[in-house]
Design a protein around this motif. Structure first.
Motif, PDB file in Angstrom:
ATOM      1  N   GLN A 186       0.830  -1.209   0.000  1.00  0.00           N
ATOM      2  CA  GLN A 186       0.000   0.000   0.000  1.00  0.00           C
ATOM      3  C   GLN A 186       0.865   1.260   0.000  1.00  0.00           C
ATOM      4  O   GLN A 186       0.583   2.233  -0.703  1.00  0.00           O
ATOM      5  N   GLN A 187       1.933   1.222   0.794  1.00  0.00           N
ATOM      6  CA  GLN A 187       2.823   2.374   0.853  1.00  0.00           C
ATOM      7  C   GLN A 187       3.568   2.572  -0.464  1.00  0.00           C
ATOM      8  O   GLN A 187       3.806   3.710  -0.891  1.00  0.00           O
ATOM      9  N   LEU A 188       3.902   1.470  -1.137  1.00  0.00           N
ATOM     10  CA  LEU A 188       4.645   1.576  -2.398  1.00  0.00           C
ATOM     11  C   LEU A 188       3.784   2.134  -3.532  1.00  0.00           C
ATOM     12  O   LEU A 188       4.279   2.866  -4.391  1.00  0.00           O
ATOM     13  N   VAL A 189       2.495   1.785  -3.540  1.00  0.00           N
ATOM     14  CA  VAL A 189       1.631   2.209  -4.661  1.00  0.00           C
ATOM     15  C   VAL A 189       0.652   3.303  -4.259  1.00  0.00           C
ATOM     16  O   VAL A 189      -0.173   3.722  -5.070  1.00  0.00           O
ATOM     17  N   ASN A 190       0.744   3.778  -2.996  1.00  0.00           N
ATOM     18  CA  ASN A 190      -0.188   4.780  -2.484  1.00  0.00           C
ATOM     19  C   ASN A 190      -1.639   4.306  -2.614  1.00  0.00           C
ATOM     20  O   ASN A 190      -2.524   5.064  -3.051  1.00  0.00           O
ATOM     21  N   LEU A 234      -1.419 -11.545  -4.718  1.00  0.00           N
ATOM     22  CA  LEU A 234      -1.684 -10.154  -4.371  1.00  0.00           C
ATOM     23  C   LEU A 234      -1.906  -9.297  -5.612  1.00  0.00           C
ATOM     24  O   LEU A 234      -1.321  -9.558  -6.661  1.00  0.00           O
ATOM     25  N   THR A 235      -2.779  -8.301  -5.476  1.00  0.00           N
ATOM     26  CA  THR A 235      -2.915  -7.272  -6.504  1.00  0.00           C
ATOM     27  C   THR A 235      -2.675  -5.932  -5.829  1.00  0.00           C
ATOM     28  O   THR A 235      -3.057  -5.734  -4.667  1.00  0.00           O
ATOM     29  N   ALA A 236      -2.048  -5.005  -6.540  1.00  0.00           N
ATOM     30  CA  ALA A 236      -1.685  -3.718  -5.937  1.00  0.00           C
ATOM     31  C   ALA A 236      -1.954  -2.590  -6.925  1.00  0.00           C
ATOM     32  O   ALA A 236      -1.367  -2.542  -8.003  1.00  0.00           O
ATOM     33  N   VAL A 262      -5.155  -2.464  -2.429  1.00  0.00           N
ATOM     34  CA  VAL A 262      -4.165  -3.538  -2.366  1.00  0.00           C
ATOM     35  C   VAL A 262      -4.891  -4.714  -1.734  1.00  0.00           C
ATOM     36  O   VAL A 262      -5.482  -4.578  -0.658  1.00  0.00           O
ATOM     37  N   ARG A 263      -4.848  -5.876  -2.419  1.00  0.00           N
ATOM     38  CA  ARG A 263      -5.739  -6.959  -1.987  1.00  0.00           C
ATOM     39  C   ARG A 263      -5.057  -8.316  -2.016  1.00  0.00           C
ATOM     40  O   ARG A 263      -4.205  -8.583  -2.868  1.00  0.00           O
ATOM     41  N   TYR A 296       6.883 -10.645  -4.674  1.00  0.00           N
ATOM     42  CA  TYR A 296       6.745  -9.638  -3.625  1.00  0.00           C
ATOM     43  C   TYR A 296       8.115  -9.117  -3.187  1.00  0.00           C
ATOM     44  O   TYR A 296       8.309  -7.899  -3.038  1.00  0.00           O
ATOM     45  N   ASP A 297       9.073 -10.006  -2.989  1.00  0.00           N
ATOM     46  CA  ASP A 297      10.405  -9.583  -2.527  1.00  0.00           C
ATOM     47  C   ASP A 297      11.065  -8.630  -3.518  1.00  0.00           C
ATOM     48  O   ASP A 297      11.710  -7.651  -3.123  1.00  0.00           O
ATOM     49  N   ASP A 298      10.898  -8.915  -4.812  1.00  0.00           N
ATOM     50  CA  ASP A 298      11.470  -8.019  -5.827  1.00  0.00           C
ATOM     51  C   ASP A 298      10.783  -6.653  -5.794  1.00  0.00           C
ATOM     52  O   ASP A 298      11.436  -5.613  -5.949  1.00  0.00           O
ATOM     53  N   TYR A 299       9.451  -6.657  -5.599  1.00  0.00           N
ATOM     54  CA  TYR A 299       8.704  -5.401  -5.543  1.00  0.00           C
ATOM     55  C   TYR A 299       9.232  -4.528  -4.395  1.00  0.00           C
ATOM     56  O   TYR A 299       9.450  -3.321  -4.553  1.00  0.00           O
ATOM     57  N   VAL A 300       9.450  -5.149  -3.240  1.00  0.00           N
ATOM     58  CA  VAL A 300       9.939  -4.410  -2.076  1.00  0.00           C
ATOM     59  C   VAL A 300      11.348  -3.872  -2.332  1.00  0.00           C
ATOM     60  O   VAL A 300      11.681  -2.749  -1.951  1.00  0.00           O
ATOM     61  N   ALA A 301      12.159  -4.667  -3.017  1.00  0.00           N
ATOM     62  CA  ALA A 301      13.552  -4.253  -3.272  1.00  0.00           C
ATOM     63  C   ALA A 301      13.640  -3.117  -4.289  1.00  0.00           C
ATOM     64  O   ALA A 301      14.454  -2.195  -4.126  1.00  0.00           O
ATOM     65  N   TYR A 302      12.799  -3.158  -5.346  1.00  0.00           N
ATOM     66  CA  TYR A 302      12.913  -2.175  -6.438  1.00  0.00           C
ATOM     67  C   TYR A 302      11.887  -1.041  -6.350  1.00  0.00           C
ATOM     68  O   TYR A 302      12.043  -0.016  -7.025  1.00  0.00           O
ATOM     69  N   LYS A 303      10.817  -1.256  -5.587  1.00  0.00           N
ATOM     70  CA  LYS A 303       9.863  -0.219  -5.192  1.00  0.00           C
ATOM     71  C   LYS A 303       8.915   0.294  -6.277  1.00  0.00           C
ATOM     72  O   LYS A 303       7.804   0.722  -5.959  1.00  0.00           O
ATOM     73  N   THR A 304       9.293   0.320  -7.541  1.00  0.00           N
ATOM     74  CA  THR A 304       8.385   0.787  -8.590  1.00  0.00           C
ATOM     75  C   THR A 304       8.363  -0.200  -9.753  1.00  0.00           C
ATOM     76  O   THR A 304       9.341  -0.921  -9.984  1.00  0.00           O
TER      77      THR A 304
END
Length: 364
Positions: free
Chosen positions: A56-60, A284-286, A291-292, A325-333
């Motif tokens: 949620q924080q990554l995609v607002n 997950l979808t974001a 975010v769900r 998910y881990d890649d999303y957290v690492a690269y952020k966008t």
């Protein structure tokens, strides 16, 4: 629909206390006398998932929609319930369509809390409840067999179902639960069609006192041996502690768990064990709107997973754009992920993995 789980056990083992903690409510009467619960208590509980807040924080994202579990708490069973003792067993009908059963077993000594069999004994207590569930199923099958016999007279090709039903009756008469028949067998199919209670996956919940959370006493160890012998799962928690945690803010709960040496709540363990028991997982979808977390069976292909969101997406499925998910957290966008070549394009044959963050492409 949410995963659903029926809560069973003897009276005064902590079922209603645990239910109230799960739902963060006082909906179920938790009292020191048998049969405090008469009408079923039903509550839908969010499955804790720390990944959702991070995404949620990554995609607002505007909101979070977690996966959920529906719990149904029914009156306690006693020895002879099938013959009308206590409140009888008619209330078992309220959990016939649940996906799984959680059997709460009291694994603590407390002279101030009444026990219907005088003192806790996991082996005896489990046997009482198991026998009553089997007898309820036996009554169901004894009503069902004559109906199948009539169907066989009209359609002889249904005879294998009748033979399977008769084998189920024989097993239940011997005290053998329907879940012991292999998945996919004729007996398992008839049991599922009949909504047999003993056909459902069973999870044992050891309700212990605070002192046993990190150091199990003999009663909880005894229940663990039963679960291991049946190749089932056991979750250990303290209904009293979980009830206290449910009344705290998140910050206070974190501090209290730290004092007790707990990384997470026993109720989180309960939800996770239920998922594992049923072979479930989460994708997950974001997006900016939400975010769900979506619940699917392990082994689900991408189009079927898309259908969990909407049937039109499954019918018009083109491909699934997937990021771990881990890649999303690492690269952020998503731009950074694409630049790193970490956005995968998967087709109809792709098997979904736990924690996939997905965007489905489809034709309207």
């Amino acid at each position: 629909m949410a995963l659903s789980c029926g809560i069973v056990g003897l009276p005064n083992v902590g079922k209603s206390t645990i239910f109230n903690a799960l739902t963060r409510s006082a909906q179920a009467l938790a009292a020191n006398y048998p049969f405090a619960t008469i009408e079923p208590n039903v509550g839908e509980v969010a499955v804790p998932d720390a990944r959702l807040r991070v995404l949620q924080q990554l995609v607002n994202g505007q909101r979070i929609v977690p996966a959920s579990v529906r719990f149904v708490d029914i009156a306690g069973l006693v020895r002879g319930a099938s013959a009308g003792q206590g409140l009888g067993n008619a209330f078992l009908s309220h959990i016939r369509e649940t996906d799984a059963i959680a059997m709460v077993v009291r694994c603590f000594q407390d002279e101030n809390v009444t026990h219907v069999e005088e003192r806790p004994d996991p082996k005896r207590d489990v046997e009482i409840v198991a026998i009553e569930l089997a007898l309820a199923d036996l009554a169901t099958m004894q009503r069902r067999v004559p109906k199948i016999e009539r169907e066989v007279r009209a359609q002889p090709k249904l005879r294998p179902s009748l033979e399977a039903a008769e084998r189920l009756v024989a097993a239940l008469e011997a005290g053998t639960p329907a879940r012991t028949f292999p998945a996919g067998s004729p007996e398992a199919q008839v049991a599922a069609e009949s909504f047999l209670l003993t056909a459902k996956p069973l999870l044992y919940v050891a309700n212990v006192d605070e002192d046993q959370i990190g150091n199990l006493g003999p009663l909880a160890r005894s229940l663990g041996e039963i679960a291991a012998g049946e190749k089932s799962r056991m979750v250990v928690l303290s209904g009293k502690v979980e009830s206290e945690l449910a009344g705290l803010s998140e910050e206070e709960a974190v501090e209290y768990r730290a004092e007790l040496g707990l990384e997470r709540s026993g109720l989180d363990d309960l939800a996770g064990a239920a998922y594992e028991l049923l072979g479930l997982m989460t994708f997950l979808t974001a997006g900016e709107k939400e975010v769900r977390a979506w619940t699917i069976a392990r082994g689900t292909k991408a189009p079927e997973a898309a259908g969990k969101i909407h049937g039109d997406i499954e019918r018009g499925f083109i491909r699934a754009e997937i990021v771990s998910y881990d890649d999303y957290v690492a690269y952020k966008t998503m731009d950074a992920l694409r630049a790193a070549g970490l956005v995968r394009s998967e087709g109809r044959d792709y098997t979904m993995q736990e924690g996939d963050v997905v965007n489905f492409r489809f034709n309207v």
